[in-house]
Structures are given as structure tokens and as C-alpha cells.
Design a protein around this motif. Structure first.
Motif, PDB file in Angstrom:
ATOM      1  N   HIS A   1     124.962 -86.242  -5.791  1.00  0.00           N
ATOM      2  CA  HIS A   1     126.333 -86.409  -6.774  1.00  0.00           C
ATOM      3  C   HIS A   1     127.348 -85.976  -5.805  1.00  0.00           C
ATOM      4  O   HIS A   1     127.530 -85.068  -4.918  1.00  0.00           O
ATOM      5  CB  HIS A   1     126.079 -85.737  -8.121  1.00  0.00           C
ATOM      6  CG  HIS A   1     125.103 -86.209  -8.722  1.00  0.00           C
ATOM      7  ND1 HIS A   1     123.642 -85.914  -8.564  1.00  0.00           N
ATOM      8  CD2 HIS A   1     124.627 -87.154  -9.934  1.00  0.00           C
ATOM      9  CE1 HIS A   1     122.594 -86.326  -9.332  1.00  0.00           C
ATOM     10  NE2 HIS A   1     123.417 -87.165 -10.312  1.00  0.00           N
TER      11      HIS A   1
ATOM     12  N   PRO B   1     127.080 -89.659 -10.372  1.00  0.00           N
ATOM     13  CA  PRO B   1     126.183 -90.268  -9.550  1.00  0.00           C
ATOM     14  C   PRO B   1     126.915 -91.461  -8.554  1.00  0.00           C
ATOM     15  O   PRO B   1     127.984 -91.867  -9.119  1.00  0.00           O
ATOM     16  CB  PRO B   1     125.423 -91.190 -10.500  1.00  0.00           C
ATOM     17  CG  PRO B   1     125.619 -90.333 -11.912  1.00  0.00           C
ATOM     18  CD  PRO B   1     126.568 -89.812 -11.749  1.00  0.00           C
TER      19      PRO B   1
ATOM     20  N   PRO C   1     117.099 -90.318  -5.484  1.00  0.00           N
ATOM     21  CA  PRO C   1     118.048 -91.549  -5.861  1.00  0.00           C
ATOM     22  C   PRO C   1     117.201 -92.714  -6.443  1.00  0.00           C
ATOM     23  O   PRO C   1     116.034 -92.775  -5.649  1.00  0.00           O
ATOM     24  CB  PRO C   1     118.887 -91.724  -4.747  1.00  0.00           C
ATOM     25  CG  PRO C   1     117.949 -91.387  -3.552  1.00  0.00           C
ATOM     26  CD  PRO C   1     117.391 -90.204  -4.103  1.00  0.00           C
TER      27      PRO C   1
ATOM     28  N   SER D   1     121.891 -90.964  -8.849  1.00  0.00           N
ATOM     29  CA  SER D   1     122.363 -91.856  -7.659  1.00  0.00           C
ATOM     30  C   SER D   1     121.600 -93.076  -7.151  1.00  0.00           C
ATOM     31  O   SER D   1     120.273 -92.926  -7.514  1.00  0.00           O
ATOM     32  CB  SER D   1     122.810 -91.200  -6.711  1.00  0.00           C
ATOM     33  OG  SER D   1     123.928 -90.099  -6.986  1.00  0.00           O
TER      34      SER D   1
END
Length: 240
Positions: free
Chosen positions: A73, A78, A101, A152
Motif C-alpha cells: 500500500h 491500496p 495483491p 492492492s
């Protein structure tokens, strides 16, 4: 010696990966976090094998991801990571490096028995190369679900693995995600193809991950594609 290293890597890593992948459904029974632990075990095994057997190491440059909130992050928000793709190496290493992610992955990979099922349970975002309207809507829906979980997103915007010197244009899916999700983009230049070629033996060396400065949301498509394309190819030399 290089040939011996490559054969030993094939024996150790792929031999060890078979039971890891086949046992992933067991971890999935205990939920997503158990799948993450299982996946991290696999990626740590990969990192150990590449360092110890192949002599391939990492170097991280540029804007550090995570500051006080941990990797994955920027300032606790994100982001959309857009990375160069030259080898399988970064697919596994970035998954651990960026703290789970949601990876944008082509549909053919998720169709692989067991492995594909485990990838879906982990929470990948499936992209259809045909790029139909329905496929794009599904990709966006899965991306928004990942953001709702404060994850993310990692995409390889050129769409496929390429050799050093190859710089294809970005696929439409990247611009679609950028425009609809309205989150910052962090470009990642990677030169893994120098030691892990698309064809041929892997050789000892250093893979550099260069994280660019975050690019804000809201830019016109032509500008964001130009900036990201230049940034992810910053370690690359175009073919002449």
C-alpha cells in the motif's frame, strides 16, 4: 555448472511444488488466510531455491512501497501496481513482496487443474484475452471486490511475458482498470529476463525491482499509458 544448476533447480523446485500445489485445497478449507500462508510458503521456497541453487538475487530500488503500513500500500491506500513481465520469477516474488495483491491473470492459467482452483480461492482477477464487454465487466467486479478487502492489485499491463528489449504497447485492460477504479498507479520496472530468459538456461545474477513514484488517478488514457509504459521499461533497452 550452469546446466547443473538448472537441472537441480528443476528437480528441487518443481518436485517440491507438486505436493505444495496438490495440498492447497486442504488449506482452502480453513479460509483465505490459510491460503495466504500456504502461498507464502511456496513463494519463500521459490525464493530460497532461486538464491541457493541458481544464484539469482534481488535488488529493490526507487520509491519504497508501504511506509508505515507495510508493503502493498502507499500511505495505507491500496494501489494498482503495473509491472514489467519478463519471467515467472516476478510473478511469485511480487506476490509475497506486495503482501497478497490481487493478481490480474489470464484465464488459461486459472483453467489448470488444482492450481487454477487454488489461484481463484486466493483471489486472482481473471482477464479474458478476447476482452469482450462481459469479460471486462467481470474483471472490474473482481477488482472492486479486492479493493473492498483492502488489497492492492497487480497487473502486467503489456499482457504477456516478453524478452529483454521487447516493449509491446499496453493492453486495454490496464486503462480500463485505471479509469474505473480511480486509485494511484505504481509502475514497477523489472529486468528478470537478463538472468531468467524466456528460452534457454537461467544464469546467476541480480534481478532489480525499480518502483516508480505513484501516479495519481484521473489522467487521460494516452498520458497514463505513456507514463506507465516508459516507467516499466526504465531498465530495458529497446531492440534495434
Amino acid at each position: 555448472m550452469i546446466a547443473v544448476r538448472n537441472w537441480l533447480f528443476l528437480l528441487v523446485f518443481y518436485g517440491g511444488s507438486v505436493p505444495i500445489v496438490l495440498t492447497s485445497p486442504i488449506s482452502a478449507l480453513f479460509g483465505w488466510r490459510a491460503m495466504v500462508v500456504h502461498t507464502h510458503f511456496w513463494t519463500r521456497f521459490h525464493g530460497w531455491a532461486t538464491r541457493t541453487i541458481l544464484g539469482i538475487h534481488q535488488n529493490i530500488e526507487g520509491a519504497r512501497f508501504g511506509d508505515t503500513t507495510g508493503p502493498g500500500h502507499i500511505g495505507g491506500v491500496p494501489v494498482l501496481y503495473a509491472a514489467k513481465h519478463q519471467a515467472m520469477y516476478e510473478t511469485l516474488e511480487l506476490g509475497r513482496m506486495l503482501r497478497n495483491p490481487a493478481i490480474v491473470m489470464k484465464q488459461e492459467l486459472t483453467d489448470i487443474p488444482v492450481w487454477g482452483w487454488a489461484a481463484r480461492r486466493y483471489g486472482v482477477i481473471v482477464v479474458d484475452r478476447e476482452a469482450s464487454a462481459g469479460a471486462l465487466r467481470r474483471m472490474l467486479r473482481e477488482a472492486r471486490a479486492a479493493l473492498a478487502e483492502h488489497r492492492s492489485i497487480l497487473i502486467f499491463p503489456e499482457g504477456t511475458r516478453v524478452a529483454p528489449g521487447e516493449q509491446p504497447p499496453l493492453r486495454a485492460g490496464f486503462a480500463g482498470l485505471y479509469q474505473m477504479l480511480k486509485i494511484p498507479v505504481v509502475p514497477v520496472a523489472i529486468n528478470s529476463g537478463l538472468v531468467w530468459p524466456k528460452h534457454g538456461a537461467k544464469v546467476p545474477g541480480v534481478v532489480t525491482f525499480r518502483f516508480g513514484d505513484p501516479i495519481p488517478p484521473g489522467l487521460p488514457r494516452a498520458e497514463i499509458e505513456r507514463r506507465v509504459h516508459a516507467a516499466i521499461n526504465a531498465l530495458d533497452t529497446p531492440q534495434t
